[in-house]
Design a protein around this motif. Structure first.
Motif, PDB file in Angstrom:
ATOM      1  N   GLU A  56       0.844  -1.194   0.000  1.00  0.00           N
ATOM      2  CA  GLU A  56       0.000   0.000   0.000  1.00  0.00           C
ATOM      3  C   GLU A  56       0.879   1.243   0.000  1.00  0.00           C
ATOM      4  OE1 GLU A  56      -2.941   0.035   3.113  1.00  0.00           O
ATOM      5  OE2 GLU A  56      -2.954  -2.152   3.192  1.00  0.00           O
ATOM      6  N   THR A  57       0.522   2.198  -0.838  1.00  0.00           N
ATOM      7  CA  THR A  57       1.236   3.472  -0.865  1.00  0.00           C
ATOM      8  C   THR A  57       0.251   4.613  -0.683  1.00  0.00           C
ATOM      9  OG1 THR A  57       1.065   3.619  -3.282  1.00  0.00           O
ATOM     10  CG2 THR A  57       3.055   2.591  -2.374  1.00  0.00           C
ATOM     11  N   GLU A  58       0.780   5.731  -0.231  1.00  0.00           N
ATOM     12  CA  GLU A  58      -0.068   6.905   0.009  1.00  0.00           C
ATOM     13  C   GLU A  58       0.753   8.164  -0.232  1.00  0.00           C
ATOM     14  OE1 GLU A  58      -1.306   8.712   4.121  1.00  0.00           O
ATOM     15  OE2 GLU A  58      -2.776   7.172   3.585  1.00  0.00           O
ATOM     16  N   LEU A 317       3.205   2.142   3.036  1.00  0.00           N
ATOM     17  CA  LEU A 317       2.599   2.090   4.367  1.00  0.00           C
ATOM     18  C   LEU A 317       2.836   0.762   5.080  1.00  0.00           C
ATOM     19  CD1 LEU A 317      -0.838   3.823   3.650  1.00  0.00           C
ATOM     20  CD2 LEU A 317       1.315   4.859   4.387  1.00  0.00           C
TER      21      LEU A 317
END
Length: 329
Positions: A56-58, A317
């Motif tokens: 997951e990336t943000e 994340l």
């Protein structure tokens, strides 16, 4: 009786046999290597696909978060209840939580006969003031005033109970029953709270100012201590200058006393990756995980405030699923 005689192979025949055997071994080795390379390639592709699906990336964005302490209590509002002088069926003209002007029609009661059928008499009920319309009562409207600490003893304060009664639209209402109330949402609200000095970390005195919040991320509200009753274990009435609608509509809730506010990039604490004793983050740069050092300014709950990256950087994340240099989305 004849005998079979073994005739030795010639050198050329033996050489052909050796070459044939070596060729078979070479082919077998090549086949094994090819299969191994295929599975290695397949494993890499599968791993890459799994990583891309799981990681997951943000985008990093600036924000603020606060160190806070819980302060449960009761909201004190300037509110007016409207009662019906007749028995009948209720019809709302204004939705729950909507704002009305003074004198605007809010509800209508249609009289009914003993069998519950609507009769011809209709009475409209107007807003006695400007504010938010709420179709419920809690039994504390007459008790909860800014002077509550002067008018009620400690035992009564300890036994305060919300008796919420929701007034349903189209329900049968009886003479003398509450129809709705209008809450002044433009004026300051008050907050009655019970606290312990040790838990709060300070003693509150009249005139002292506090910053309150609904959550560590905000929004914040300014408050001033109006009255205090007690010593180590005390009751306090706060005046809230800019209460949001969420506060105005509720009676009992927990507000947060803000001790300190931090500004920076707010991320889950689990996103931090240490490398040689230095805190850092894995960023997605050209679709590959690359480590960058950061400075942790604060840890609040399960979140961290950091600096050292830029607005919009893609932060991994859940770095436990990826290693530096690995291809990610």
């Amino acid at each position: 009786m004849s005998r079979l005689t073994m005739v030795p192979l010639g050198k050329e025949a033996m050489s052909r046999r050796r070459r044939s055997a070596l060729l078979k071994v070479a082919i077998l080795v090549l086949l094994i290597i090819t299969i191994a390379l295929f599975f290695w390639f397949l494993k890499g592709k599968v791993t890459s696909l799994i990583v891309k699906a799981v990681v997951e990336t943000e985008p990093a964005s600036m924000g603020q978060i606060a160190d806070t302490r819980h302060l449960p209590g009761w909201i004190i509002r300037d509110e007016t209840i409207v009662y019906t002088p007749i028995t009948g069926r209720l019809e709302s003209l204004i939705g729950d939580g909507e704002r009305v002007r003074l004198g605007a029609p809010v509800a209508r009661v249609k009289t009914v006969n003993p069998s519950g059928e609507v009769m011809g008499t209709v009475q409209d009920f107007m807003a006695p003031r400007s504010g938010l319309v709420v179709y419920n009562t809690d039994g504390l409207e007459d008790i909860m005033t800014p002077r509550v600490l002067e008018e009620i003893d400690v035992e009564q304060l300890s036994n305060l109970t919300v008796r919420k009664e929701i007034i349903e639209v189209e329900q049968l209402v009886y003479q003398g029953q509450a129809l709705f109330k209008v809450i002044n949402n433009l004026d300051k609200a008050h907050f009655l709270a019970h606290y312990n000095i040790q838990d709060l970390g300070r003693a509150l005195v009249p005139g002292a100012r506090l910053t309150l919040a609904l959550s560590p991320e905000g929004p914040t509200m300014s408050a001033r201590v109006i009255n205090v009753r007690g010593g180590e274990d005390a009751w306090v009435v706060l005046q809230i200058s800019n209460p949001p609608t969420e506060v105005i509509k509720e009676r009992q809730m927990t507000l947060l006393v803000v001790d300190r506010t931090y500004r920076g990039f707010i991320l889950p604490e689990k996103a931090i990756v240490q490398k040689e004793g230095q805190d850092g983050l894995l960023l997605s740069i050209r679709k590959k995980a690359q480590w960058r050092p950061v400075e942790v300014l604060a840890i609040v709950g399960d979140q961290v405030v950091v600096e050292g990256i830029r607005e919009g950087d893609l932060v991994v994340l859940n770095p436990q699923f990826v290693v530096e240099g690995q291809e990610i989305k």
